[in-house]
Design an enzyme around this catalytic site. Structure first.
Site, mmCIF file in Angstrom:
data_model
loop_
_atom_site.group_PDB
_atom_site.id
_atom_site.type_symbol
_atom_site.label_atom_id
_atom_site.label_comp_id
_atom_site.label_asym_id
_atom_site.label_seq_id
_atom_site.Cartn_x
_atom_site.Cartn_y
_atom_site.Cartn_z
ATOM 1 N N ASP A 194 39.770 60.823 -17.319
ATOM 2 C CA ASP A 194 39.116 61.310 -15.912
ATOM 3 C C ASP A 194 40.303 61.397 -14.990
ATOM 4 O O ASP A 194 40.803 60.289 -14.447
ATOM 5 C CB ASP A 194 38.016 60.351 -15.370
ATOM 6 C CG ASP A 194 37.326 60.949 -13.912
ATOM 7 O OD1 ASP A 194 38.163 61.734 -13.191
ATOM 8 O OD2 ASP A 194 36.357 60.475 -13.700
ATOM 9 N N ARG A 199 39.966 51.776 1.575
ATOM 10 C CA ARG A 199 40.883 52.451 0.831
ATOM 11 C C ARG A 199 41.601 53.416 1.982
ATOM 12 O O ARG A 199 40.883 54.117 2.724
ATOM 13 C CB ARG A 199 40.162 53.555 -0.016
ATOM 14 C CG ARG A 199 39.494 52.662 -1.291
ATOM 15 C CD ARG A 199 39.010 53.594 -2.373
ATOM 16 N NE ARG A 199 38.325 54.769 -1.977
ATOM 17 C CZ ARG A 199 38.020 55.835 -2.719
ATOM 18 N NH1 ARG A 199 38.140 55.773 -4.033
ATOM 19 N NH2 ARG A 199 37.309 56.912 -2.494
ATOM 20 N N TYR A 253 38.691 68.619 -5.267
ATOM 21 C CA TYR A 253 38.624 68.462 -3.773
ATOM 22 C C TYR A 253 39.234 67.519 -3.130
ATOM 23 O O TYR A 253 39.277 67.300 -1.938
ATOM 24 C CB TYR A 253 37.190 68.574 -3.356
ATOM 25 C CG TYR A 253 36.342 67.482 -4.144
ATOM 26 C CD1 TYR A 253 36.308 66.232 -3.965
ATOM 27 C CD2 TYR A 253 35.272 67.796 -5.217
ATOM 28 C CE1 TYR A 253 35.399 65.207 -4.815
ATOM 29 C CE2 TYR A 253 34.659 66.957 -6.031
ATOM 30 C CZ TYR A 253 34.634 65.813 -5.504
ATOM 31 O OH TYR A 253 33.723 64.807 -6.343
ATOM 32 N N LYS A 254 40.164 66.611 -3.725
ATOM 33 C CA LYS A 254 40.878 65.627 -3.383
ATOM 34 C C LYS A 254 42.265 66.336 -3.214
ATOM 35 O O LYS A 254 42.511 66.717 -2.226
ATOM 36 C CB LYS A 254 40.898 64.421 -4.511
ATOM 37 C CG LYS A 254 39.636 63.828 -4.673
ATOM 38 C CD LYS A 254 39.514 62.656 -5.757
ATOM 39 C CE LYS A 254 38.306 62.181 -6.030
ATOM 40 N NZ LYS A 254 37.244 61.566 -5.166
ATOM 41 N N PHE A 261 34.415 54.751 -12.393
ATOM 42 C CA PHE A 261 33.668 55.178 -11.310
ATOM 43 C C PHE A 261 32.194 55.080 -11.861
ATOM 44 O O PHE A 261 31.946 55.818 -13.057
ATOM 45 C CB PHE A 261 34.208 56.719 -10.874
ATOM 46 C CG PHE A 261 33.440 57.362 -9.675
ATOM 47 C CD1 PHE A 261 33.743 56.807 -8.592
ATOM 48 C CD2 PHE A 261 32.283 58.353 -9.753
ATOM 49 C CE1 PHE A 261 32.921 57.592 -7.292
ATOM 50 C CE2 PHE A 261 31.879 58.868 -8.568
ATOM 51 C CZ PHE A 261 32.283 58.322 -7.506
#
Length: 412
Positions: free
Chosen positions: A210, A384, A235-236, A133
């Protein structure tokens, strides 16, 4: 009597009917106006839990509205580590005293990576992959520039992700810290964390993961794997809400040895002593810097308890079933239109999202959002399909992929 006829794969309706976790979907907030036909972006932002509205109201009226400043002494000072320990037990496979909640993922990446580098005297190499990322890569590059460290880049297969062989070729006597994503944000590939961690530790380096795209969807055993450092957003799949504070894990063997770079009063041994010099706390609190985001932790607490009720094994089983269904539908409906499936086909090598590629997917995604079908797009041409096990139905996956097909056909 037997038949040579192959059995047809189960339909979305059949899969939903046999889904042992189907009832949990009712615990999440969904628009009542029909504006969302299929939400396929739970890997970017999870739906809120219905109970969270009541939890926040209770918090505002009680701990905040009635307790006021007294709540800091009564409970809030310990909230980052209390919530961290609970998350460690339920989701991370981490014993108490190693996890806390606070700051953003980016800030925690910086803190832990910089601390890890400084805690490895005589070693000056930071290892990361080019497909990681952007924030992870940018943080590594910034720290390397600050500390005159060397970056060792891994160039993984874009679908398979970083493999143990890739890591073995990259580590050596100068390796300080290796930073990798457990689940790749593009392809959804799931790294072999135990094997990679062993390789890094055998080379004398620190292993930092991560967990942003795996925590809450893939079972984790950080202690058992021997992981040194880890961060992850909440928050995922942890449904903490937009901008929810991140998690940080520091292995107990390193808590007293590493010294984080952003000193603040909350990380001091006695925050209210207001001392002239910084003396870090003896425990994991030393990695906390400023006033913890207490209000923003509350939704995370609700989701942690829901996961504890369901169990990570059942969540992973549902995740695999959802991604298998998505891939089967993509092969049937999208591949004939020139779409490439860009995620691993083997379930054990895949997280909870599926990526598909096509040159028109930027335009396709924009039109899908207008229709209430919400995947996300990652350049140059990846769409995605993020599948949150507790809030996504199999029928929803089918509606979404059929809509992708229809929009793609209209643009060709």
């Amino acid at each position: 009597m037997t038949s040579n006829t192959e059995l047809s794969p189960p339909t979305s309706k059949q899969l939903d009917a046999s889904d042992q976790l189907a009832a949990y979907r009712e615990r999440f907030v969904e628009p009542k106006d029909g504006s969302v036909i299929a939400y396929l972006d739970g890997n970017s932002l999870g739906r809120p839990l219905r109970v969270t509205a009541a939890s926040l109201a209770t918090f505002i009226q009680g701990d905040w509205g009635t307790g006021l400043i007294r709540s800091w002494d009564e409970k809030w000072m310990d909230e980052p580590t209390v919530v961290g320990d609970r998350l460690g037990d339920v989701v991370l496979g981490a014993a108490p005293g190693q996890t806390f909640i606070g700051d953003s993922t980016s800030v925690l990446l910086y803190k832990l990576l910089r601390a890890g580098l400084e805690g490895q005297p005589g070693r000056n190499q930071l290892v990361i992959d080019r497909d990681n990322f952007p924030t992870d890569r940018f943080i590594v590059e910034g720290i390397a520039a600050e500390r005159d460290a060397e970056i060792v880049w891994i160039d993984p297969d874009p679908t398979a992700g970083v493999t143990p062989a890739d890591v073995a070729a990259a580590v050596g006597p100068h390796t300080a810290v290796v930073l990798l994503s457990h689940v790749a944000y593009r392809s959804g590939s799931l790294a072999d964390a135990p094997a990679i961690t062993r390789l890094v530790k055998d080379a004398g380096g620190l292993m930092m993961w991560d967990l942003s795209h795996s925590v809450g969807s893939v079972p984790l055993e950080l202690d058992a794997w021997g992981v040194d450092l880890a961060v992850g957003c909440t928050y995922k799949y942890l449904n903490g809400g937009p901008g929810a504070p991140a998690l940080a894990y520091i292995n107990s063997s390193l808590v007293s040895r590493l010294r984080q770079p952003i000193w603040g009063w909350m990380g001091a041994s006695d925050p209210f002593e207001m001392s002239a010099n910084f003396e870090p706390a003896a425990n994991v609190r030393r990695f906390i810097t400023g006033t913890p985001p207490i209000l923003a932790m509350q939704p995370l607490k609700d989701m942690t308890e829901l996961i504890a009720d369901v169990g990570m094994a059942a969540i992973r089983e549902k995740s695999i079933a959802l991604t298998e269904h998505a891939i089967a539908l993509a092969e049937e409906l999208l591949v004939p239109l020139g779409v490439e499936i860009a995620s691993p086909r083997e379930p054990s090598q895949r997280g909870s999202h599926v990526s598909v590629n096509h040159p028109l997917f930027a335009d396709v995604t924009a039109r899908l959002w207008e229709q209430g079908v919400i995947p996300d797009f990652r350049p140059p041409h990846g769409l995605r399909i993020g599948l949150s096990p507790l809030s996504t139905s199999f029928a929803e996956v089918q509606r979404g992929i059929e809509a992708i097909r229809d929009v793609l056909v209209s643009l060709q």
